[in-house]
Every structure is written in C-alpha cells, then in structure tokens.
Design an enzyme around this catalytic site. Structure first.
Site, PDB file in Angstrom:
ATOM      1  N   CYS A   3       0.833  -1.205   0.000  1.00 41.95           N
ATOM      2  CA  CYS A   3       0.000   0.000   0.000  1.00 41.95           C
ATOM      3  C   CYS A   3       0.868   1.256   0.000  1.00 41.95           C
ATOM      4  O   CYS A   3       1.325   1.703   1.059  1.00 41.95           O
ATOM      5  CB  CYS A   3      -0.926  -0.008   1.219  1.00 41.95           C
ATOM      6  SG  CYS A   3      -1.937   1.471   1.335  1.00 41.95           S
TER       7      CYS A   3
ATOM      8  N   CYS B 170      -0.467   4.125   2.030  1.00 41.57           N
ATOM      9  CA  CYS B 170      -0.314   3.988   3.486  1.00 41.57           C
ATOM     10  C   CYS B 170       1.135   4.244   3.895  1.00 41.57           C
ATOM     11  O   CYS B 170       1.402   4.916   4.889  1.00 41.57           O
ATOM     12  CB  CYS B 170      -0.654   2.575   3.962  1.00 41.57           C
ATOM     13  SG  CYS B 170      -2.140   1.867   3.269  1.00 41.57           S
ATOM     14  N   ASP B 171       2.076   3.666   3.152  1.00 40.98           N
ATOM     15  CA  ASP B 171       3.473   3.603   3.615  1.00 40.98           C
ATOM     16  C   ASP B 171       4.453   4.426   2.789  1.00 40.98           C
ATOM     17  O   ASP B 171       5.625   4.529   3.157  1.00 40.98           O
ATOM     18  CB  ASP B 171       3.943   2.136   3.620  1.00 40.98           C
ATOM     19  CG  ASP B 171       3.100   1.279   4.550  1.00 40.98           C
ATOM     20  OD1 ASP B 171       2.595   1.828   5.545  1.00 40.98           O
ATOM     21  OD2 ASP B 171       2.926   0.083   4.277  1.00 40.98           O
TER      22      ASP B 171
END
Ligand code: NDP
Length: 306
Positions: free
Chosen positions: A132, A135-136
């Site tokens: 992701c 997300c990261d």
C-alpha cells in the site's frame, strides 16, 4: 433476527446498504477489519462517475457510509469469522463471539493484496515490504523504491511513489504492461520510474538486517542477475478474494471467487457483490453496481417469503 446482514464496507457493501436501508430493511452492516475497503488505500479515483476532478478514496467511502447511515443502516465494527449457511436462519459468528441470525446475507468482503511467495518477503512485510503505497509511501521520501507487477495496481503504486521517492523501479516479468493504456502511458512518461522488463525478484538482499536494502533481479530471458539498491518494496501483483469466513459453506470457483449469477449464490438468501465474486472488472463502479443488484435481489427474496 435480522432481515439483511451486509458483510463488508467497500463500494459494493455500502451501495447495498444504501438500497436496503432506503427500502426500510434496516440492514446490519459488519464493517470488517478495513472499513471502506481497498479504496481507502487508493489515492485519487479518477474514473468514478460524477467527480470531474477525481475524488480521494477515503472521502468517497465516508460519503457512501454517511448516505447509508442517513437511511438508518446499522454498523458494527467487527469481522465475521465463520458462518453457518446450511439452514434457516443463516448465522454469522463475529470476532467478538457474538452470533447473528439473519434471513439474508450480502457478502461484499472484497479482495486482499497478494504478496510474492518468498520467505524474505514474509519476513520483511511491514519492515520495508508493503502492498500500500498510499499507506506507507511517506516513509520512503527521497530514497529509491521498487514496485513489482505490471497491472493498474502496480502502475498506481509506482506513480504515487514517484511523487516522493527519489527513484521507482517497476519490476515486471514480461515485456509489456498489463495496465490500462492511460496508466501505462503515465508510467512510461514519468522520468523517475524505470521499468525493469522481463524481470523478477530473485532475492531480497541482506534479509538478516531486518530491513530492505536492495534486491537481486533476474532477467527471465537472459537469466542475467543484477542488484538494485532500494529501501522499500511494494507489491502490485493482484488480489485474492476474502472468503475465509464462508469456507465450505458456499460455492467458490477454482480461483476462490464466490460463484454468483446476478449476485445470487447457490444458497437461498445469500448474495455476493463486488470483488469477492468478480475476477473480470474489479472496478469501484462495477462493485457499487453489483451491490445495488444484491440489495434488490435480497429485498425480492425477503418479499417472496411473506
Ligand atoms: P492484475 O491482475 O491486472 O495485474 C497483476 C500484475 O502482476 C500483472 O502484471 C502480472 O503479470 C503481475 N503478477 C502477477 N503475479 C505475479 C508474480 N507471481 N510475480 C510477478 N508478477 C506477477 O491486477 P491489478 O491488481 O493490477 O488490477 C486488478 C484489476 O483492478 C484490473 O482490472 C485493473 O484494471 C483494476 N484496477 C484499476 C485501477 C484504476 O483504474 N485506477 C487501479 C487498480 C486496479 P502479467 O502481466 O505477466 O500477468
């Protein structure tokens, strides 16, 4: 006893909730471990009709939830761990231990990112390996990263990472991208992205350091090995349907997707919508459309019982 339980809160589940709630069936929606589904980890969605300038996934999903709640859909923050679909009522057991009885179920549990089947990938997941970018990705500002895959997911991850990382390698096992033309064109035009064609990850380097420092890449045509320095590795190789809670209870196809015809499964009163039953289109808008169909089918089924 509930009339309609909806499992999952991606576009399929929430659209089903809007339709069922608006028809006064007060559906119970089990939100699952990733409320809002995969779209909440997506950046701009440019192909959902009605948003000329695109919309971010989180906002779209929150709006769908608010819309369902406005018509009195009920939400539970829990996940379904097992089901018994063998008789009436249908039952669902939640992670909390609660057991829910219902006349009908709409399964909209979506799909989950697939990781490469390598020991080093398993070891380093969450320590440099992710699926992701939204997300990261922020952890990889100004450093080189790699994305594996050649489809739209990989293209989207690579384009997102190229905004902040110093360089993005896209590792693809063939010599042509599977991604849609518009996404492929963007990838190929982006100066920060280098596609390593005909290439696979042979190994993640220095696994014992408990972080990603580089990758050994193998060219599948020449068998040549080479190393690249990266500190992050993102999976973009597709998704598998989330059907664990329904194992042995419902017909699945050979890839694990629920078999459904116009959302109707082999069990009376059980319907499936969205990516969990779709290995062809997998779009937010088709998921929403199938959620609508599932709700209408469930309503028709309940009315046929009276
Ligand atoms: P896809 O199945 O389309 O692509 C998966 C990619 O990963 C392929 O390039 C495949 O290679 C590669 N791959 C699969 N397994 C391996 C492996 N073991 N090792 C190396 N490479 C591997 O999945 P996506 O998740 O990309 O897309 C799924 C669907 O969702 C598509 O319909 C897509 O259009 C849609 N989507 C749309 C988006 C958008 O419109 N913005 C964003 C994301 C997804 P190969 O090509 O050789 O098979």
């Amino acid at each position: 006893m509930e009339k309609i339980v909806i499992v999952g809160t991606g576009p399929a589940g929430l659209t089903a909730a809007i339709y069922a709630a608006r028809a006064d069936f007060e559906p119970l929606v089990i939100e699952g471990m990733q409320p809002g589904g995969q779209l909440t980890t997506t950046t701009d969605i440019e192909n959902y009709p009605g948003f000329v300038d695109g919309i971010d996934g989180f906002t779209l999903m929150q709006s769908m939830k608010d819309q369902a709640a406005r018509f009195n859909a009920k939400f539970i923050m829990d996940e379904v761990v097992s089901t018994d679909l063998s008789g009436s009522p249908l039952t669902l057991t939640l992670g909390s231990g609660d057991v829910i009885e219902t006349q009908s179920i709409i399964i909209a549990t979506g799909a989950t990112a697939i990781y490469l089947d390598m020991e080093s990938i398993r070891t380093l997941t969450g320590r440099g390996v992710s699926a992701c970018a939204t997300c990261d990705g922020a952890f990889y500002r100004d450093v080189p990263v790699a994305v594996v895959g050649g489809g739209d997911t990989a293209a989207e991850e690579a384009l997102f990472l190229a905004r902040m990382s110093s360089k993005v390698y896209m590792i693809h096992r063939r010599d042509k991208l599977r991604a849609s033309q518009i996404m492929a064109d963007r990838v190929l035009a982006n100066e920060k992205i280098e596609v390593l064609w005909d290439s696979v990850i042979d190994e993640v380097l220095d696994v014992e350091k408990n972080e990603v420092t580089g990758l050994r890449i193998k060219n599948v045509k020449t068998e040549e090995l080479s190393n690249i320095d990266v500190t992050g590795l993102f999976m973009g190789i597709g998704h598998k349907p989330n059907t664990g809670a329904f194992d042995g209870q419902i017909d699945l196809d050979d890839q694990g997707f629920i078999v459904a015809t116009n959302t109707k499964t082999n069990i009376a009163g059980v319907f499936a919508a969205g990516d969990v039953q779709d290995h062809t289109y997998k779009q937010a808008v088709t998921a929403a459309g199938s959620g609508c169909k599932a709700a209408l089918e469930a309503i028709g089924y309940l009315e046929s019982l009276t």
